[in-house]
Design a protein around this motif. Structure first.
Motif, PDB file in Angstrom:
ATOM      1  N   LYS A  89      -1.988   2.820 -37.659  1.00 35.19           N
ATOM      2  CA  LYS A  89      -2.270   2.342 -38.920  1.00 35.19           C
ATOM      3  C   LYS A  89      -1.120   4.001 -40.118  1.00 35.19           C
ATOM      4  O   LYS A  89      -2.049   3.836 -40.680  1.00 35.19           O
ATOM      5  CB  LYS A  89      -3.371   2.232 -38.940  1.00 35.19           C
ATOM      6  CG  LYS A  89      -3.525   0.374 -38.563  1.00 35.19           C
ATOM      7  CD  LYS A  89      -5.646   0.647 -38.525  1.00 35.19           C
ATOM      8  CE  LYS A  89      -5.723  -1.203 -38.753  1.00 35.19           C
ATOM      9  NZ  LYS A  89      -7.228  -1.215 -38.421  1.00 35.19           N
ATOM     10  N   GLU A 109       0.654   6.692 -39.911  1.00 32.58           N
ATOM     11  CA  GLU A 109       2.055   7.015 -39.265  1.00 32.58           C
ATOM     12  C   GLU A 109       2.558   8.180 -38.271  1.00 32.58           C
ATOM     13  O   GLU A 109       1.664   9.016 -38.621  1.00 32.58           O
ATOM     14  CB  GLU A 109       2.740   7.233 -40.495  1.00 32.58           C
ATOM     15  CG  GLU A 109       4.440   7.689 -40.203  1.00 32.58           C
ATOM     16  CD  GLU A 109       5.527   8.151 -41.704  1.00 32.58           C
ATOM     17  OE1 GLU A 109       4.507   8.109 -42.692  1.00 32.58           O
ATOM     18  OE2 GLU A 109       6.291   8.619 -41.290  1.00 32.58           O
ATOM     19  N   GLY A 110       2.937   8.257 -37.687  1.00 32.63           N
ATOM     20  CA  GLY A 110       3.455   9.137 -35.734  1.00 32.63           C
ATOM     21  C   GLY A 110       2.310   8.957 -35.004  1.00 32.63           C
ATOM     22  O   GLY A 110       2.187   9.530 -34.198  1.00 32.63           O
ATOM     23  N   ASP A 126       0.873   7.763 -31.877  1.00 36.12           N
ATOM     24  CA  ASP A 126       1.164   7.308 -30.904  1.00 36.12           C
ATOM     25  C   ASP A 126       0.019   7.560 -29.504  1.00 36.12           C
ATOM     26  O   ASP A 126       0.344   7.885 -28.625  1.00 36.12           O
ATOM     27  CB  ASP A 126       2.863   8.302 -29.880  1.00 36.12           C
ATOM     28  CG  ASP A 126       2.736   9.883 -30.729  1.00 36.12           C
ATOM     29  OD1 ASP A 126       1.613  10.698 -30.690  1.00 36.12           O
ATOM     30  OD2 ASP A 126       3.583   9.920 -29.457  1.00 36.12           O
ATOM     31  N   THR A 143       6.017  13.133 -35.403  1.00 35.21           N
ATOM     32  CA  THR A 143       7.352  13.153 -35.989  1.00 35.21           C
ATOM     33  C   THR A 143       8.468  13.249 -36.038  1.00 35.21           C
ATOM     34  O   THR A 143       8.669  13.794 -35.068  1.00 35.21           O
ATOM     35  CB  THR A 143       6.782  13.074 -37.787  1.00 35.21           C
ATOM     36  OG1 THR A 143       7.041  14.613 -37.897  1.00 35.21           O
ATOM     37  CG2 THR A 143       5.441  12.409 -38.186  1.00 35.21           C
ATOM     38  N   ASP A 185      -3.641  13.984 -42.711  1.00 37.29           N
ATOM     39  CA  ASP A 185      -2.734  13.794 -43.334  1.00 37.29           C
ATOM     40  C   ASP A 185      -2.953  14.888 -43.891  1.00 37.29           C
ATOM     41  O   ASP A 185      -2.177  15.783 -44.435  1.00 37.29           O
ATOM     42  CB  ASP A 185      -4.265  13.305 -44.340  1.00 37.29           C
ATOM     43  CG  ASP A 185      -3.407  12.550 -45.566  1.00 37.29           C
ATOM     44  OD1 ASP A 185      -2.028  11.956 -45.496  1.00 37.29           O
ATOM     45  OD2 ASP A 185      -3.795  13.322 -47.026  1.00 37.29           O
TER      46      ASP A 185
END
Length: 528
Positions: A228, A230-231, A233, A253, A280
């Motif tokens: 959900k 990004e990046g 893991d 990323t 963010d």
């Protein structure tokens, strides 16, 4: 009037008795084991968080980072660290069967439901701990590695010391309530989150598991940020009433890498929202160049972060403080290393803890229940703060030498670093004093151009195994690159760098490293 007052007093007394009985009954762990605590507790202040740039070691955000906190199921990250170590050393394989004892099977939820006398393979055990946060499987792993839960907890605490997690102590492998409780800090957990990636890049991919099949069941994970944000893991969630809602997160990323910790959230959703907001806000601020910080591994000389002195936790005058000590007599946690200018940290007084207000049921569960709203934390720390763990013995190394001592591990002894790397290090370093150069071992080969470094370890065989694994998985990407180990001795500690040479341009090395990272292998490019 007096009779009315007496009536009120009796009513409140009755409510208190009923509430106490309800808490005791609500905890299956209390019935299973007397040393498990059922009373909840909060903190003053409640929340803690940290965001660390994994490439530079710089703290991008921090809130109460050195306050003692209960990790709950984040404890299992250290349990998995020790299990990954068994796999790396060849003592276990993914298909190795682990025997289930009656005690392991009796653990309270969340659990996989393994039966006494049965077995579970290591691969399934890892996935059950990562996704379901299975408490029964955690004890299975502990008993099969160390023989008992208590012996394994001692191993966990010793490993924490080796990694520089000086404010951490473990007493069980799963994070369920315990007397005394597992104790850590946001800073220490950020060290663990970086170390498990640097040390076990091959196995860290397990933390990306969102679900797995066990028999006829599909086991789904609790980490709602996977897929959900990004990046993201990995890596792990945690919850008990005593700890609140916890989350340790890794973000990688193409150009940036950070590790974030949120502790003491008031709901699962609010914790996730706070972490997403931190990512963010601070991922764009992370360094996009080649990694300048050394890999995090055992017994590494490390800097103390230049963060504001932690607020002391006052102890209650009517109760003796609970000592936060190592599982072994030789390594007490109460004497955790701190910067020379910082005041001595007092032990956490468990008698002052009160239940966290969270929309959850069950005092012993380490799952993530339903959610309520969240509140924004404090402002970030200054940008020059760094997130290295405290030195095991600060008195042994002068403050004026710590920064240079850290840099010596990754600096090449026979030639200065390139101008671009030097600038990056200068930007993030807060201590400027010079220190003697590290004595580097005689190089086995002359290396020119650019290299990719996978990591550094205290065992040459481990370094070679890292290279062999990368070559086997990424042969086409690495092409004609030559694997080699480079021995470096720093103040009596011998390290072995695992490297690939043969890249004529920086872009070639960076491109290859990018492909390795996509496959779950951490690396960074630098001039040979």
């Amino acid at each position: 009037m007096n009779s009315v007052r007496m009536g009120h007093r009796k009513t409140w007394a009755l409510i208190g008795i009923v509430a106490s009985v309800a808490v005791a009954v609500a905890s299956p762990a209390e019935a299973a084991r007397r040393k498990v605590k059922s009373s909840g507790g909060g903190y003053s202040p409640l929340s803690a968080s940290i965001v660390v740039d994994a490439k530079t070691g710089k703290i991008l955000q921090g809130e109460n980072i050195d306050e003692p906190r209960i990790p709950a199921s984040l404890t299992k990250v250290m349990s998995l660290y020790l299990l990954f170590e068994q796999l790396e050393r060849g003592r276990m394989r993914p298909d190795t069967p682990l025997t289930v004892s009656a005690y392991a099977a009796s653990q309270p939820p969340t659990k996989l439901g393994v039966r006494p006398g049965s077995t579970i393979e290591v691969d399934d055990a890892i996935k059950a701990m990562v996704t379901l946060s299975a408490n029964d499987v955690s004890v299975v792993v502990a008993e099969n590695i160390a023989g008992s839960e208590d012996a394994f907890a001692q191993m966990m605490t010793r490993k924490a010391r080796e990694l520089g997690m000086s404010s951490t102590a473990f007493y069980n492998p799963h994070g369920l309530p315990h007397e005394p409780p597992n104790i850590t800090t946001a800073r220490d957990l950020s060290v663990l989150g970086r170390a498990i990636q640097d040390r076990f890049p091959k196995y860290f991919a397990y933390f990306q598991t969102r679900s797995f099949q066990y028999g006829s069941r599909t086991i789904r994970g609790h980490n709602r940020l996977l897929g959900k944000v990004e990046g993201v893991d990995g890596i792990k969630t945690g919850y008990t009433r005593l700890s609140g809602f916890n989350l340790l997160t890794s973000v990688n990323t193409d150009t940036r890498s950070i590790v974030g910790v949120v502790l003491g959230g008031r709901s699962g959703a609010s914790r996730d929202q706070k972490m997403a907001a931190l990512i963010d806000d601070h991922l764009p601020r992370a360094y996009a160049g080649a990694r300048t910080a050394p890999a995090v591994f055992e017994n590494q000389p490390a800097l103390v972060a230049e963060a504001p002195a932690p607020r002391l936790v006052e102890t209650a005058p009517v109760a003796a403080p609970v000592k936060v000590a190592s599982a072994t007599p030789q390594a007490p946690v109460a004497q955790a290393s701190t910067p020379q200018a910082a005041p001595e940290r007092k032990p956490l007084d468990l008698n002052t803890l009160r239940p966290v207000v969270a929309s959850a049921s069950g005092a012993s569960s380490t799952t993530t229940p339903s959610s309520v709203r969240w509140q924004k934390g404090q402002e970030p720390l200054p940008l020059n703060a760094q997130a290295y763990a405290a030195l095991p013995s600060p008195a042994q190394i002068p403050v004026s030498q710590k920064a240079a001592l850290q840099a010596k591990i990754e600096a090449k002894a026979v030639e200065p670093a390139p101008a671009t790397t030097t600038a990056a290090v200068t930007k993030t370093a807060s201590l400027k004093a010079e220190a003697p150069k590290a004595e580097a071992a005689e190089p086995k080969k002359v290396v020119t151009g650019w290299v990719i470094q996978l990591g550094a370890t205290d065992d040459e065989d481990k370094a070679k195994a890292m290279l062999d694994s990368a070559r086997g998985r990424f042969g086409k990407v690495l092409g004609k690159a030559s694997p080699f180990t480079e021995k470096v001795t720093v103040d009596g500690s011998t390290l072995y760098r695992a490297r690939f040479s043969g890249f004529s341009e920086s872009n070639d090395a960076a491109s290859a490293c990018k492909q390795l990272k996509k496959g779950g292998v951490n690396c960074f490019a630098s001039r040979g």
